[in-house]
Design a protein around this motif. Structure first.
Motif, short mmCIF file in Angstrom:
data_model
loop_
_atom_site.label_atom_id
_atom_site.label_comp_id
_atom_site.label_asym_id
_atom_site.label_seq_id
_atom_site.Cartn_x
_atom_site.Cartn_y
_atom_site.Cartn_z
N LEU A 1 -18.50 15.44 -40.21
CA LEU A 1 -18.13 15.22 -41.81
C LEU A 1 -17.73 14.62 -42.06
O LEU A 1 -16.08 14.39 -42.05
CB LEU A 1 -17.96 17.06 -41.94
CG LEU A 1 -17.93 17.26 -43.15
CD1 LEU A 1 -19.41 17.31 -43.76
CD2 LEU A 1 -16.88 18.61 -43.80
N ILE A 2 -17.97 13.64 -42.95
CA ILE A 2 -17.55 12.99 -43.71
C ILE A 2 -16.58 13.68 -45.13
O ILE A 2 -17.60 13.72 -46.07
CB ILE A 2 -18.03 11.32 -44.01
CG1 ILE A 2 -18.62 11.23 -42.47
CG2 ILE A 2 -17.91 10.47 -44.76
CD1 ILE A 2 -17.40 10.69 -41.25
N TYR A 3 -15.68 12.76 -45.31
CA TYR A 3 -15.56 12.70 -47.24
C TYR A 3 -14.81 11.70 -47.28
O TYR A 3 -15.35 10.71 -46.90
CB TYR A 3 -13.22 13.86 -46.52
CG TYR A 3 -13.05 13.64 -47.82
CD1 TYR A 3 -13.41 14.38 -49.30
CD2 TYR A 3 -12.24 12.23 -48.11
CE1 TYR A 3 -12.97 14.62 -50.79
CE2 TYR A 3 -11.61 12.64 -49.60
CZ TYR A 3 -11.81 13.56 -51.01
OH TYR A 3 -11.28 13.50 -51.80
N LEU A 4 -15.60 11.86 -48.91
CA LEU A 4 -15.35 10.03 -49.73
C LEU A 4 -15.04 10.73 -50.79
O LEU A 4 -15.30 11.51 -50.87
CB LEU A 4 -16.57 9.32 -50.19
CG LEU A 4 -17.52 8.83 -48.99
CD1 LEU A 4 -18.60 8.50 -48.95
CD2 LEU A 4 -16.49 7.88 -48.37
N ASP A 5 -13.60 9.66 -51.35
CA ASP A 5 -13.42 10.00 -52.97
C ASP A 5 -14.69 10.64 -54.13
O ASP A 5 -14.44 10.83 -54.77
CB ASP A 5 -12.55 8.99 -53.61
CG ASP A 5 -11.18 9.10 -52.72
OD1 ASP A 5 -10.45 9.95 -52.04
OD2 ASP A 5 -10.19 8.27 -51.97
N LYS A 6 -15.15 9.80 -54.19
CA LYS A 6 -16.64 9.41 -54.85
C LYS A 6 -17.61 8.71 -54.09
O LYS A 6 -17.86 8.17 -53.47
CB LYS A 6 -16.59 8.11 -56.12
CG LYS A 6 -15.04 8.46 -57.14
CD LYS A 6 -15.52 6.91 -57.68
CE LYS A 6 -13.85 7.52 -58.51
NZ LYS A 6 -13.78 6.51 -60.02
N VAL A 7 -18.63 9.97 -54.03
CA VAL A 7 -20.23 9.62 -53.54
C VAL A 7 -21.08 9.48 -54.59
O VAL A 7 -21.32 10.49 -55.72
CB VAL A 7 -20.53 11.06 -52.83
CG1 VAL A 7 -21.70 10.95 -52.45
CG2 VAL A 7 -19.66 11.55 -52.06
N LYS A 8 -21.58 8.36 -54.51
CA LYS A 8 -23.13 8.03 -55.48
C LYS A 8 -24.11 9.22 -55.13
O LYS A 8 -23.97 9.08 -54.61
CB LYS A 8 -23.16 6.32 -55.93
CG LYS A 8 -21.87 5.69 -55.87
CD LYS A 8 -22.03 4.28 -55.54
CE LYS A 8 -20.46 3.64 -55.82
NZ LYS A 8 -20.77 1.72 -55.63
N LYS A 9 -25.20 8.64 -56.47
CA LYS A 9 -26.42 9.45 -56.52
C LYS A 9 -27.42 9.18 -55.27
O LYS A 9 -28.18 9.83 -54.68
CB LYS A 9 -26.03 9.73 -57.46
CG LYS A 9 -25.98 10.80 -58.72
CD LYS A 9 -26.41 11.08 -59.71
CE LYS A 9 -25.85 12.54 -60.45
NZ LYS A 9 -26.68 13.00 -61.50
N ASN A 10 -27.41 8.55 -55.28
CA ASN A 10 -28.50 7.41 -54.42
C ASN A 10 -28.06 6.83 -53.40
O ASN A 10 -29.06 6.23 -52.21
CB ASN A 10 -29.36 5.89 -55.91
CG ASN A 10 -29.62 6.89 -56.82
OD1 ASN A 10 -30.36 7.99 -56.97
ND2 ASN A 10 -29.55 6.09 -57.71
N GLU A 11 -26.96 7.39 -52.93
CA GLU A 11 -26.71 6.05 -51.63
C GLU A 11 -26.84 7.50 -50.86
O GLU A 11 -27.18 8.51 -50.37
CB GLU A 11 -24.95 6.37 -51.36
CG GLU A 11 -24.59 5.24 -50.38
CD GLU A 11 -22.68 5.36 -51.10
OE1 GLU A 11 -21.99 4.20 -50.71
OE2 GLU A 11 -22.04 5.85 -52.11
N VAL A 12 -26.93 6.48 -49.90
CA VAL A 12 -27.84 7.23 -48.19
C VAL A 12 -26.75 7.45 -47.16
O VAL A 12 -26.48 5.93 -47.06
CB VAL A 12 -29.40 6.38 -48.04
CG1 VAL A 12 -29.86 7.65 -46.54
CG2 VAL A 12 -30.18 6.69 -48.88
N PHE A 13 -26.35 8.55 -46.50
CA PHE A 13 -25.78 8.19 -45.63
C PHE A 13 -26.18 8.99 -44.40
O PHE A 13 -27.03 9.44 -44.19
CB PHE A 13 -23.77 9.16 -45.69
CG PHE A 13 -23.54 8.84 -47.19
CD1 PHE A 13 -22.62 8.00 -47.39
CD2 PHE A 13 -24.10 10.11 -48.21
CE1 PHE A 13 -22.27 7.54 -47.80
CE2 PHE A 13 -22.66 9.02 -49.49
CZ PHE A 13 -22.60 7.73 -49.40
N ASN A 14 -25.30 8.09 -42.44
CA ASN A 14 -25.50 9.07 -42.08
C ASN A 14 -25.33 10.21 -41.35
O ASN A 14 -26.19 11.23 -40.09
CB ASN A 14 -25.18 7.67 -40.51
CG ASN A 14 -25.96 6.22 -40.44
OD1 ASN A 14 -26.81 6.11 -41.00
ND2 ASN A 14 -25.38 5.51 -40.58
#
Length: 172
Positions: A66-79
């Motif tokens: 499980l990954i935490y990011l300060d800001k997640v962009k709507k169109n960004e894809v993560f593994n």
């Protein structure tokens, strides 16, 4: 912006109350399932960390990340499944099912791979149903059973020390 500061203050009070109510748990069996909680805001070696853990004896199929990011962009894809501060409500509950499932899963080992105390990460670690928790020594001592002193950039040292101590404790 101002509401986020108030929300952060309120959630910090909730976290402190939960830490006072926490009870120590012990792991009597060997480690089969592993939860890996990573703060990826300042750490970009997620794949290398996972491969280092696998190289040292952790089964890759039994690892949930499980990954935490300060800001997640709507169109960004993560593994891997990703969440942010915005997915946390004022009661300290997460609104996404991915995070809720991660917290409710009874891992044998939870690896809290972050060295900056951020409320969402601390809440997940404290609420986790994991039997044994490991993390960095700069984080609150009441959260983890095993604390390793190193920098977050030294993921090879962290993985080596974690596996070494787990072998000493007969967990692997």
């Amino acid at each position: 912006m101002f509401l986020n500061h108030i929300k952060n203050f309120w959630l910090n009070k909730l976290l402190i109350n939960k830490l006072y109510q926490s009870k120590p748990s012990t792991l009597n069996t060997t480690i089969q399932s592993v939860g890996l909680l990573i703060d990826a805001s300042n750490f970009e070696f997620k794949e290398q960390l996972l491969s280092e853990l696998v190289a040292n004896g952790i089964n890759e199929q039994k690892v949930s990340v499980l990954i935490y990011l300060d800001k997640v962009k709507k169109n960004e894809v993560f593994n891997y499944p990703t969440f942010s501060f915005n997915q946390l409500n004022w009661k300290g509950d997460f609104t996404t099912t991915i995070v809720q499932d991660f917290v409710q899963t009874k891992f044998d080992l939870l690896i809290s791979y972050y060295e900056t105390e951020k409320i969402p990460l601390l809440l997940i670690t404290s609420q986790s149903k994991a039997q044994f928790k490991a993390g960095f020594s700069v984080i609150d001592k009441r959260l983890n059973h095993l604390m390793i002193t190193t920098q977050v950039e030294n993921f090879k040292v962290f993985a080596h020390e974690l596996i070494r101590y787990l072998k000493i404790l007969n967990k692997i």
